[in-house]
Design a protein around this motif. Structure first.
Motif, PDB file in Angstrom:
ATOM      1  N   PHE A 263      10.109  70.489  41.886  1.00  0.00           N
ATOM      2  CA  PHE A 263      11.392  70.423  42.586  1.00  0.00           C
ATOM      3  C   PHE A 263      11.988  71.819  42.692  1.00  0.00           C
ATOM      4  O   PHE A 263      12.464  72.236  43.752  1.00  0.00           O
ATOM      5  CB  PHE A 263      12.330  69.482  41.825  1.00  0.00           C
ATOM      6  N   LEU A 264      11.932  72.570  41.570  1.00  0.00           N
ATOM      7  CA  LEU A 264      12.475  73.925  41.584  1.00  0.00           C
ATOM      8  C   LEU A 264      11.715  74.792  42.575  1.00  0.00           C
ATOM      9  O   LEU A 264      12.307  75.545  43.346  1.00  0.00           O
ATOM     10  CB  LEU A 264      12.394  74.550  40.187  1.00  0.00           C
ATOM     11  N   ALA A 265      10.381  74.668  42.568  1.00  0.00           N
ATOM     12  CA  ALA A 265       9.574  75.527  43.432  1.00  0.00           C
ATOM     13  C   ALA A 265       9.791  75.198  44.903  1.00  0.00           C
ATOM     14  O   ALA A 265       9.961  76.089  45.730  1.00  0.00           O
ATOM     15  CB  ALA A 265       8.100  75.388  43.066  1.00  0.00           C
TER      16      ALA A 265
ATOM     17  N   VAL B 212      14.344  74.297  45.539  1.00  0.00           N
ATOM     18  CA  VAL B 212      15.262  75.377  45.179  1.00  0.00           C
ATOM     19  C   VAL B 212      14.691  76.728  45.604  1.00  0.00           C
ATOM     20  O   VAL B 212      15.391  77.565  46.154  1.00  0.00           O
ATOM     21  CB  VAL B 212      15.539  75.360  43.663  1.00  0.00           C
TER      22      VAL B 212
END
Lengths: 158, 258
Positions: free
Chosen positions: A23-25, A28
């Motif tokens: 999700f971060l990669a 975001v």
């Protein structure tokens, strides 16, 4: 607790953890989407790049078409030599005009490309000849101050 | 003269302690091969320090993100740049708050438990009993707990950051009403995968090693009394929190300078 239950929970934990990383990669960070397709290089020389940084976007008509790859000072001409990675889908005419703009009043700086009317397009590794430097706010203000100071002889003593 | 003596004695003790801790660390690494052959021991520790920390990490991450959203909006609105809220929330979480706060929570939630467990095993002479049965207590007890912490920590930190971004989204976009597109768009434009996210992961791995190392060492080194165990638990929380904050400064200055 039995071993199998622990295994399941550990599995769920690892999946959730890597899901968060994904999700971060993707959501975001900049790993998902807006990747340049087999990029080619262009160069441009500026008298002053202001606050331009490596990885700043290169935009044409507001669309991101590339990224700044490298900025070095040319020791012969004392100009900043900016190398850009351009998306292969877009080709620009030979007489394209490169300017350094600021998004918003205090936003980050980017290179804006304004295509000219030439038939021939810029090939990989070529140099954009027509450039305009960044507007340095301090210079602008000092010019303005100077001209107003000259205008009113009363404040000339300042 | 006694003041000088005290300083000298404390310095010698600290250096001695550090040397012993390093030797212990090497012993744990050497025993890791043996303990990995029975992987369920490590998985069990991932369960205790990782899975059981999920709730506190997720809830804290959500609230930290929500506070960042509120405070960030308040400040950014003064300069008319509310659309940079996503960048502010994501960068502060991924670079700093995610690894650091998750590390601090992990130290007090899991690190203290590890220390207390190992310390109590030592106080009740379980470790000596293992030694008597030719079972290496470092391979059987210490190494699985160490690796359980090292594995759990980066995953928990990533989860903390992800929940924080969601919390910032809830406050910034859903409650206050900044634009969804610019929230995510500006975030994706300024958060770099290598520079920001991977460096955050590296930080959390380093913190995981530091916290787990401190926790198992303090447990193993504790006095074999009830008081000794309680002191060791306190020392774990204090030492690993300080280690996290100190290491964070060093890592940040190495990673994000210039």
């Amino acid at each position: 607790m039995k071993r199998t239950t622990i295994d399941i929970w550990v599995g769920i934990f690892v999946v959730i953890g890597f899901g968060a990383l994904l999700f971060l990669a993707m959501r975001v960070g900049n790993l998902g989407g807006s990747k340049l397709r087999d990029p080619y290089e262009l160069q441009a020389k500026f008298d002053n790049i202001g606050g331009l940084k490596v990885r700043a976007p290169v935009k044409s008509a507001g669309v991101v078409v590339g990224r700044v790859e490298k900025i070095v000072l040319d020791s012969q001409t004392y100009q900043a030599n900016v190398t850009m990675q351009m998306d292969a889908r877009y080709a620009f005419p030979q007489d394209t005009f490169a300017t350094i703009n600021t998004s918003g009043l205090l936003g980050e700086q980017y290179i804006g490309l304004e295509p000219g009317g030439d038939e021939k397009t810029l090939a990989a590794g070529e140099v954009i000849k027509k450039t305009q430097s960044a507007v340095v706010l301090e210079k602008l203000i000092s010019q303005f101050m100077f001209s107003t100071a000259e205008g009113s002889s009363v404040k000339a003593g300042n | 003269m006694s003041v000088l003596q005290g300083i000298g004695a404390r310095t010698t003790a600290a250096v001695w302690h550090l040397g012993f801790a390093t030797r212990f660390f090497v012993a744990v690494l050497l025993a890791s091969g043996t303990s990995f052959r029975r992987i369920h021991l490590t998985l069990r520790e991932v369960y205790f320090s990782g899975v059981l920390s999920l709730v506190i990490i997720m809830v804290s991450g959500l609230f930290v993100g929500m506070v960042l959203g509120l405070q960030g909006y308040d400040t950014l609105a003064r300069y008319g740049s509310e659309e940079a809220l996503g960048v502010l929330v994501a960068l502060s979480l991924v670079r700093e708050l995610g690894p650091v706060v998750a590390g601090l929570l992990f130290a007090s939630r899991a690190g203290s438990a590890i220390t207390a467990e190992i310390g109590l095993m030592k106080a009740t002479e379980q470790l000596d009993a293992m030694d008597m049965m030719a079972v290496n207590p470092i391979a059987r007890v210490v190494a699985p707990r160490f690796w359980g912490g090292v594995i759990s920590m980066p995953l928990l930190a990533a989860l903390f950051s992800a929940m924080g971004v969601l919390g910032g989204y809830i406050v910034g976009v859903v409650l206050i009403g900044t634009d969804t597109g610019s929230f995510w768009g500006q975030m994706q434009a300024s958060v770099d995968f290598k520079r920001d996210i991977l460096n955050g992961v590296v930080k959390s791995v380093v913190f995981g090693v530091a916290v787990s190392w401190v926790a198992v060492f303090e447990g193993y080194d504790s006095d074999a009394t009830a008081e000794g165990v309680s002191r060791a638990t306190t020392r774990t929380v204090v030492t690993s929190s300080l280690a996290i904050l100190g290491l964070d400064f060093i890592l940040t200055s190495l990673m994000f300078r210039g």
